[in-house]
Scaffold this motif. Structure first.
Motif, PDB file in Angstrom:
ATOM      1  N   UNK A 103      59.107  10.065 -56.526  1.00 12.84           N
ATOM      2  CA  UNK A 103      58.695   9.782 -55.163  1.00 12.84           C
ATOM      3  C   UNK A 103      58.535   8.302 -54.913  1.00 12.84           C
ATOM      4  N   UNK A 104      59.144   7.460 -55.741  1.00 13.33           N
ATOM      5  CA  UNK A 104      58.979   6.019 -55.594  1.00 13.33           C
ATOM      6  C   UNK A 104      60.275   5.322 -55.206  1.00 13.33           C
ATOM      7  N   UNK A 105      61.251   6.084 -54.699  1.00 15.50           N
ATOM      8  CA  UNK A 105      62.501   5.459 -54.292  1.00 15.50           C
ATOM      9  C   UNK A 105      62.228   4.482 -53.166  1.00 15.50           C
ATOM     10  N   UNK A 106      62.600   3.236 -53.373  1.00 21.04           N
ATOM     11  CA  UNK A 106      62.255   2.190 -52.411  1.00 21.04           C
ATOM     12  C   UNK A 106      63.455   1.747 -51.597  1.00 21.04           C
ATOM     13  N   UNK A 107      64.520   2.567 -51.613  1.00 18.59           N
ATOM     14  CA  UNK A 107      65.719   2.164 -50.882  1.00 18.59           C
ATOM     15  C   UNK A 107      65.425   2.067 -49.395  1.00 18.59           C
ATOM     16  N   UNK A 108      65.758   0.925 -48.826  1.00 23.95           N
ATOM     17  CA  UNK A 108      65.587   0.762 -47.388  1.00 23.95           C
ATOM     18  C   UNK A 108      66.523   1.719 -46.671  1.00 23.95           C
ATOM     19  N   UNK A 110      59.416  17.419 -35.759  1.00 29.25           N
ATOM     20  CA  UNK A 110      58.115  18.044 -35.992  1.00 29.25           C
ATOM     21  C   UNK A 110      57.580  18.590 -34.668  1.00 29.25           C
ATOM     22  N   UNK A 111      56.554  19.397 -34.773  1.00 21.38           N
ATOM     23  CA  UNK A 111      55.864  19.896 -33.594  1.00 21.38           C
ATOM     24  C   UNK A 111      55.325  18.712 -32.771  1.00 21.38           C
ATOM     25  N   UNK A 112      55.256  18.903 -31.462  1.00 25.63           N
ATOM     26  CA  UNK A 112      54.762  17.847 -30.592  1.00 25.63           C
ATOM     27  C   UNK A 112      53.278  17.570 -30.795  1.00 25.63           C
ATOM     28  N   UNK A 113      52.871  16.312 -30.629  1.00 24.52           N
ATOM     29  CA  UNK A 113      51.467  15.894 -30.712  1.00 24.52           C
ATOM     30  C   UNK A 113      50.845  16.317 -32.038  1.00 24.52           C
ATOM     31  N   UNK A 114      51.572  16.075 -33.138  1.00 27.01           N
ATOM     32  CA  UNK A 114      51.193  16.649 -34.430  1.00 27.01           C
ATOM     33  C   UNK A 114      51.325  15.658 -35.580  1.00 27.01           C
ATOM     34  N   UNK A 115      51.793  14.444 -35.272  1.00 28.77           N
ATOM     35  CA  UNK A 115      52.086  13.462 -36.325  1.00 28.77           C
ATOM     36  C   UNK A 115      51.306  12.183 -36.071  1.00 28.77           C
ATOM     37  N   UNK A 116      50.476  11.806 -37.005  1.00 33.84           N
ATOM     38  CA  UNK A 116      49.655  10.614 -36.868  1.00 33.84           C
ATOM     39  C   UNK A 116      50.532   9.354 -36.932  1.00 33.84           C
ATOM     40  N   UNK A 117      50.523   8.519 -35.891  1.00 38.47           N
ATOM     41  CA  UNK A 117      51.303   7.276 -35.940  1.00 38.47           C
ATOM     42  C   UNK A 117      50.945   6.401 -37.143  1.00 38.47           C
ATOM     43  N   UNK A 118      49.689   6.475 -37.593  1.00 40.77           N
ATOM     44  CA  UNK A 118      49.276   5.689 -38.760  1.00 40.77           C
ATOM     45  C   UNK A 118      49.984   6.168 -40.033  1.00 40.77           C
ATOM     46  N   UNK A 141      53.555   4.743 -39.804  1.00 40.68           N
ATOM     47  CA  UNK A 141      53.524   3.301 -40.067  1.00 40.68           C
ATOM     48  C   UNK A 141      53.333   3.018 -41.566  1.00 40.68           C
ATOM     49  N   UNK A 142      52.464   3.776 -42.201  1.00 38.34           N
ATOM     50  CA  UNK A 142      52.197   3.570 -43.625  1.00 38.34           C
ATOM     51  C   UNK A 142      53.435   3.865 -44.465  1.00 38.34           C
ATOM     52  N   UNK A 143      54.121   4.964 -44.156  1.00 45.50           N
ATOM     53  CA  UNK A 143      55.325   5.307 -44.921  1.00 45.50           C
ATOM     54  C   UNK A 143      56.416   4.265 -44.706  1.00 45.50           C
ATOM     55  N   UNK A 144      56.604   3.857 -43.465  1.00 44.01           N
ATOM     56  CA  UNK A 144      57.642   2.858 -43.167  1.00 44.01           C
ATOM     57  C   UNK A 144      57.403   1.569 -43.948  1.00 44.01           C
ATOM     58  N   UNK A 145      56.150   1.144 -43.990  1.00 39.91           N
ATOM     59  CA  UNK A 145      55.821  -0.103 -44.681  1.00 39.91           C
ATOM     60  C   UNK A 145      55.971   0.035 -46.197  1.00 39.91           C
ATOM     61  N   UNK A 146      55.500   1.158 -46.721  1.00 36.33           N
ATOM     62  CA  UNK A 146      55.530   1.354 -48.170  1.00 36.33           C
ATOM     63  C   UNK A 146      56.948   1.507 -48.712  1.00 36.33           C
ATOM     64  N   UNK A 155      69.622  11.435 -45.440  1.00 34.54           N
ATOM     65  CA  UNK A 155      68.683  10.511 -46.096  1.00 34.54           C
ATOM     66  C   UNK A 155      67.828  11.273 -47.103  1.00 34.54           C
ATOM     67  N   UNK A 156      68.504  11.880 -48.062  1.00 34.55           N
ATOM     68  CA  UNK A 156      67.855  12.808 -48.992  1.00 34.55           C
ATOM     69  C   UNK A 156      66.751  12.151 -49.808  1.00 34.55           C
ATOM     70  N   UNK A 157      67.013  10.963 -50.354  1.00 38.76           N
ATOM     71  CA  UNK A 157      66.012  10.313 -51.199  1.00 38.76           C
ATOM     72  C   UNK A 157      64.746   9.997 -50.408  1.00 38.76           C
ATOM     73  N   UNK A 158      64.923   9.508 -49.194  1.00 38.13           N
ATOM     74  CA  UNK A 158      63.764   9.182 -48.358  1.00 38.13           C
ATOM     75  C   UNK A 158      63.008  10.445 -47.954  1.00 38.13           C
ATOM     76  N   UNK A 159      63.742  11.539 -47.742  1.00 40.29           N
ATOM     77  CA  UNK A 159      63.107  12.811 -47.382  1.00 40.29           C
ATOM     78  C   UNK A 159      62.259  13.336 -48.542  1.00 40.29           C
ATOM     79  N   UNK A 160      62.789  13.237 -49.760  1.00 46.09           N
ATOM     80  CA  UNK A 160      62.018  13.669 -50.929  1.00 46.09           C
ATOM     81  C   UNK A 160      60.789  12.784 -51.116  1.00 46.09           C
ATOM     82  N   UNK A 161      60.971  11.484 -50.895  1.00 52.38           N
ATOM     83  CA  UNK A 161      59.831  10.573 -51.011  1.00 52.38           C
ATOM     84  C   UNK A 161      58.747  10.937 -50.004  1.00 52.38           C
ATOM     85  N   UNK A 162      59.142  11.390 -48.821  1.00 47.22           N
ATOM     86  CA  UNK A 162      58.164  11.776 -47.795  1.00 47.22           C
ATOM     87  C   UNK A 162      57.414  13.035 -48.217  1.00 47.22           C
TER      88      UNK A 162
END
Length: 344
Positions: free
Chosen positions: A20-25, A32-40, A43-48, A265-272
């Motif tokens: 779960x540490x694949x860092x490929x940009x 996802x369901x509406x009004x169900x995903x924390x923007x924070x 943001x954290x996943x995008x940055x990491x 984007x399989x690697x990024x999906x697994x990382x998520x």
């Protein structure tokens, strides 16, 4: 020598993804369901991971499933409910990502590992779980609310003040509990009882809508079929709102992070998937939408007011929530006919 170096590099890349540490940009497209995903959380996943996330929303499992089945959806991740995970896995629509081999799998609560929709967790990880019952504005009604009679045989003061979910399965299963017949049963007499109960109750309903928070907090309705997390959020705005635990039975559900077959984007999906099994990240999910998650210590970082919220915990004597597997196609066909008549 070069061939050996390349083999070692490839092996290292595989291990990084498995951890779960694949860092490929790159990108990650989430549906996802509406009004169900924390923007924070986004943001954290995008940055990491140096990944740009695109997030689109849907209002029902059926809407999502229809889009995926049509092909070329462009999404990597979807968040289906329990029975829909089972349908999608059986139909070959999900990638077998083996979350049970990921580092953060150790954080999954044991009771959510061998579940009917994905025993052993080969395709999915928990997002959130909860119950589907209903809320009542207790300023408008002071009587007992822990009965499905509120929806199907309401007192006079609540008639015409009821919203039900525009959801065939949840509403039909509620009617089955009310009339005392099994879920997904094929007995024609029982199904007639269900149909009769739904159509008799319709005269007392005002709307069919998923927008339950707005419906209740605006005062448009006094009762709404809804989910316990939504009920918690309603109560923050309107303290008189109370979530019911009907004696006839309670619907349980879990939404799950799954990866579509052949995702770009399989690697990024697994990382998520691995990312959301971290307790701090699971807490961000719950913090936003108001539901529990299936991760050990996933509520530990949240305020006690939320962790101890009455909407999240069964009171003494309440029925154990029931997770309903997909019905047989023949039963679904009859459900569809009942639903068409009801909505006609």
């Amino acid at each position: 020598m070069l061939k050996s170096i390349l083999k070692l590099a490839a092996a290292g890349a595989v291990l990084a993804v498995a951890a779960g540490n694949a860092m490929a940009a790159g990108e990650l497209h989430i549906y996802n369901w509406g009004d169900y995903t924390n923007p924070k959380l986004i943001e954290k996943f995008e940055k990491q991971f140096d990944v740009k996330i695109t997030l689109d929303s849907y209002d029902s499992n059926e809407t999502m499933l229809s889009k995926v089945r049509a092909g070329n959806s462009g999404y990597d991740i979807v968040v289906p409910s329990d029975y829909t995970v089972k349908i999608m896995a059986d139909d070959g629509l999900l990638e077998k990502t083996e979350p049970n081999t990921m580092p953060n799998f150790k954080n999954m609560r044991p009771e959510f590992v061998d579940v009917y929709w994905d025993s052993g967790r080969h395709y999915s990880v928990p997002w959130q779980y909860g119950m589907t019952n209903f809320v009542v504005n207790t300023d408008k009604y002071k009587g007992d609310i822990d009965t499905l009679g509120i929806l199907f045989n309401p007192p006079d003061e609540l008639k015409g003040q009821i919203n039900v979910l525009d959801d065939m399965n949840s509403l039909t299963h509620a009617a089955e509990r009310y009339v005392g017949v099994p879920r997904c049963g094929a007995d024609k007499e029982n199904l007639k009882k269900v149909s009769d109960a739904l159509n008799a109750a319709k005269a007392n309903w005002k709307t069919f809508s998923y927008d339950t928070i707005t419906k209740v907090t605006s005062g448009d309705v006094s009762v709404s079929q809804t989910w316990n997390g939504a009920a918690y959020r309603m109560r923050q705005k309107m303290p008189s709102v109370k979530f019911a635990f009907p004696k006839e039975g309670i619907e349980g559900w879990m939404d799950n992070v799954s990866v579509l077959k052949g995702a770009a984007n399989m690697d990024n999906a697994k990382a998520f998937q691995n990312f959301v099994m971290d307790p701090e990240n699971a807490a961000l999910i719950s913090e936003f939408a108001g539901y529990d998650n299936g991760i050990t210590d996933g509520l530990k970082a949240l305020p006690k007011e939320f962790a101890d919220a009455p909407e999240l915990h069964l009171p003494a004597g309440a029925p154990t929530p029931e997770f309903v597997p997909p019905c047989d196609p023949a039963v679904i066909e009859i459900y569809n006919k009942i639903w068409t008549k009801l909505k006609g």
